[in-house]
Design an enzyme around this catalytic site. Structure first.
Site, mmCIF file in Angstrom:
data_model
loop_
_atom_site.group_PDB
_atom_site.id
_atom_site.type_symbol
_atom_site.label_atom_id
_atom_site.label_comp_id
_atom_site.label_asym_id
_atom_site.label_seq_id
_atom_site.Cartn_x
_atom_site.Cartn_y
_atom_site.Cartn_z
ATOM 1 N N ARG A 37 0.824 -1.216 0.000
ATOM 2 C CA ARG A 37 0.000 0.000 0.000
ATOM 3 C C ARG A 37 0.861 1.271 0.000
ATOM 4 O O ARG A 37 0.410 2.311 -0.472
ATOM 5 C CB ARG A 37 -0.909 0.010 1.230
ATOM 6 C CG ARG A 37 -1.879 -1.164 1.316
ATOM 7 C CD ARG A 37 -3.131 -0.924 0.490
ATOM 8 N NE ARG A 37 -4.030 -2.051 0.497
ATOM 9 C CZ ARG A 37 -5.011 -2.234 1.390
ATOM 10 N NH1 ARG A 37 -5.205 -1.362 2.356
ATOM 11 N NH2 ARG A 37 -5.801 -3.276 1.305
ATOM 12 N N ASP A 65 -16.778 9.140 5.798
ATOM 13 C CA ASP A 65 -15.648 8.208 5.768
ATOM 14 C C ASP A 65 -14.413 8.991 6.189
ATOM 15 O O ASP A 65 -14.370 10.223 6.117
ATOM 16 C CB ASP A 65 -15.451 7.605 4.372
ATOM 17 C CG ASP A 65 -14.641 6.318 4.411
ATOM 18 O OD1 ASP A 65 -15.241 5.231 4.362
ATOM 19 O OD2 ASP A 65 -13.391 6.390 4.506
HETATM 20 C C1 LIG Z 1 -14.627 -2.087 3.871
HETATM 21 S S1 LIG Z 1 -15.148 -0.416 3.791
HETATM 22 C C2 LIG Z 1 -16.865 -0.560 4.189
HETATM 23 C C3 LIG Z 1 -17.741 0.188 3.216
HETATM 24 C C4 LIG Z 1 -19.240 -0.003 3.403
HETATM 25 N N1 LIG Z 1 -19.676 0.411 4.712
HETATM 26 C C5 LIG Z 1 -19.624 -1.456 3.145
HETATM 27 O O1 LIG Z 1 -20.003 -2.153 4.087
HETATM 28 O O2 LIG Z 1 -19.558 -1.897 1.991
HETATM 29 C C6 LIG Z 1 -14.391 0.262 5.260
HETATM 30 C C7 LIG Z 1 -14.301 1.791 5.271
HETATM 31 O O3 LIG Z 1 -14.008 2.233 6.598
HETATM 32 C C8 LIG Z 1 -13.255 3.413 6.534
HETATM 33 N N2 LIG Z 1 -12.596 3.617 7.842
HETATM 34 C C9 LIG Z 1 -11.591 2.902 8.397
HETATM 35 N N3 LIG Z 1 -11.274 3.389 9.617
HETATM 36 C C10 LIG Z 1 -12.109 4.439 9.840
HETATM 37 C C11 LIG Z 1 -12.272 5.361 10.908
HETATM 38 N N4 LIG Z 1 -11.512 5.307 12.010
HETATM 39 N N5 LIG Z 1 -13.228 6.332 10.797
HETATM 40 C C12 LIG Z 1 -14.008 6.383 9.679
HETATM 41 N N6 LIG Z 1 -13.900 5.546 8.643
HETATM 42 C C13 LIG Z 1 -12.954 4.586 8.708
HETATM 43 C C14 LIG Z 1 -12.315 3.151 5.372
HETATM 44 O O4 LIG Z 1 -11.829 4.360 4.831
HETATM 45 C C15 LIG Z 1 -13.195 2.348 4.407
HETATM 46 O O5 LIG Z 1 -13.735 3.185 3.412
#
Ligand SMILES: C[S@@+](CC[C@H](N)C(=O)[O-])C[C@H]1O[C@@H](n2cnc3c(N)ncnc32)[C@H](O)[C@@H]1O
Lengths: 127, 272
Positions: B34, B142
């Site tokens: 990454r 996000d």
């Molecule tokens: C796997 S995706 C999930 C997307 C959607 N909710 C779904 O279920 O398809 C995880 C997301 O969590 C976000 N994320 C990770 N840590 C976070 C944090 N501390 N606060 C807000 N968002 C976060 C990442 O940027 C990523 O876009």
């Protein structure tokens, strides 16, 4: 579960056959165009659960095949999914209006096909 | 060259403190793959050189970019299907009754990634005739600035579109744009995108009737999960709903949120 793949490309037929096999279909029949597919349906006793249909094919194209299937009450229970490079909004609308239940635009990944099967409520032995 | 243990630990601390993301030992390959593109982009030799640069400090933007790159953004339309069935067939009908007076419903899609989740929510609501004329607010947040920019733009490649979007929804809510598709104005206007870290206080737009927080708690430690769910609870109306991911639960993490069995999905409500 039984699927029918209608595509004039042998390579595409084998890709789709493999994906469907991995998704748990026991039988996957193949036809190279719409007319061949109609002949195959007429000659066989069981109806496939789903047909994956290309649009542009010689002899009879996929849209005509879909319309033909929809005008035959015996084929009503067969789900129809277009899998094609045709990607204009108007074309998708036409295919849905003709009776296609789903539409996948090439190129696609195996996941995309599996997702669509799920949308259609067609889940084979897996899951 | 693989990154050193000290470099890995540095990056791990960064992910943990900035995003609460837990990187287990053994994820060195992930960190390296990454970070390498970012290293290239800023013109340093490799991931290790990039970490050197972060160590010197004072590069908030680069730091955010690295944390961004460590998040997993995998998502799809109507992901897992059942939660959206539960939304349209159970949660919304109940709220239509309960909110008759205000005719307002607020939904928070937390950790929305590239926007498929909030747009799927919006499409589901547009299919409920009883909501015609209602004031619907979908706040989607996000941590990742890059994901939010993409979500706001609403442009999706053909490959992304193929992942779970029913063809009927595609022709109704999207327009062809180059080789991909763009969400139409109606859908776009239903969703407000805001940057937000789940470790912080909830975003504006609350209190919420429904919170979707799916496939993000899995990256957090148990303590952080509790902390985040407690914040979510405080942003929730007393009769609201919380929707978690298929592999997530509040069990043993937040005993104030109890599961209700709706349409085979992970829907939770406040304990009464
Ligand atoms: C796997 S995706 C999930 C997307 C959607 N909710 C779904 O279920 O398809 C995880 C997301 O969590 C976000 N994320 C990770 N840590 C976070 C944090 N501390 N606060 C807000 N968002 C976060 C990442 O940027 C990523 O876009």
């Amino acid at each position: 579960m039984h699927a029918l793949v209608v595509d004039d490309s042998r390579a595409m037929r084998s890709i789709l056959t493999r994906i469907l096999g991995e998704a748990g279909f026991d039988t996957v029949s193949q036809a190279g165009d719409g007319q061949e597919a109609l002949d195959l349906l007429a000659a066989s006793s069981g109806l496939p659960d789903i047909a994956l249909v290309d649009w542009n094919m010689p002899v009879m194209d996929g849209l005509t095949f879909v319309s033909e299937c929809r005008s035959n009450p015996e084929y009503r229970r067969m789900t129809l999914m277009m899998v094609t490079t045709e990607s204009e909004q108007g074309q998708i609308v036409r295919a849905l209006a003709a009776g296609a239940h789903e539409y996948v635009i090439k190129p696609f990944t195996a996941d995309a096909i599996v997702d669509k099967l799920e949308i259609l409520g067609i889940t084979a032995t897996q899951v | 060259m693989s990154i050193s243990a000290t470099d890995f630990n540095f990056v791990r601390d960064l992910a943990l403190t900035k995003a609460a993301i837990v990187l287990e030992p053994g994820k060195e390959y992930l960190v390296e793959s990454r970070l390498t593109p970012i290293a290239r982009q800023i013109g340093v030799q490799d991931a290790s050189a990039l970490v050197q640069r972060l160590r010197r400090g004072g590069e908030a933007q680069l730091q955010a970019q690295v944390v961004d790159a460590l998040t997993t953004n995998e998502t799809s339309w109507f992901r897992d299907r059942h939660p959206f069935d539960a939304l349209g067939k159970f949660m919304i009908p109940e709220l239509v009754e309960a909110r008759r007076a205000t005719r307002t419903i607020s939904i928070w899609s937390a950790a929305c990634s590239s926007g498929q989740e909030p747009y799927s929510i919006a499409m589901t609501l547009l299919d409920v005739p009883a909501l015609a004329g209602w004031n619907i607010r979908i706040t989607a947040t996000d941590l990742s600035a890059e994901m939010l920019a993409r979500a706001r733009e609403g442009h999706f490649s053909q490959l992304e579109i193929n992942r779970g979007l029913p063809a009927t929804h595609l022709v109704r809510h999207f327009e062809r744009a180059g080789t991909g598709w763009r969400v139409n104005e109606q859908l776009r206007r239903m969703v407000t995108f805001e940057p937000h870290n789940l470790l912080n206080a909830p975003p504006l737009g609350g209190p919420f009737d429904i919170v979707f927080i799916r496939n993000v708690l899995i990256y957090f430690s148990p303590a952080t999960k509790s902390e985040v769910l407690a914040k979510v609870r405080r942003a929730l109306r007393p009769d609201g709903f919380v929707v978690l991911g298929g592999a997530e639960t509040s069990l043993g993490i937040d005993d104030q949120l109890v599961r209700t069995e709706i349409a085979r999905s992970s829907v939770y409500r406040l304990k009464r």
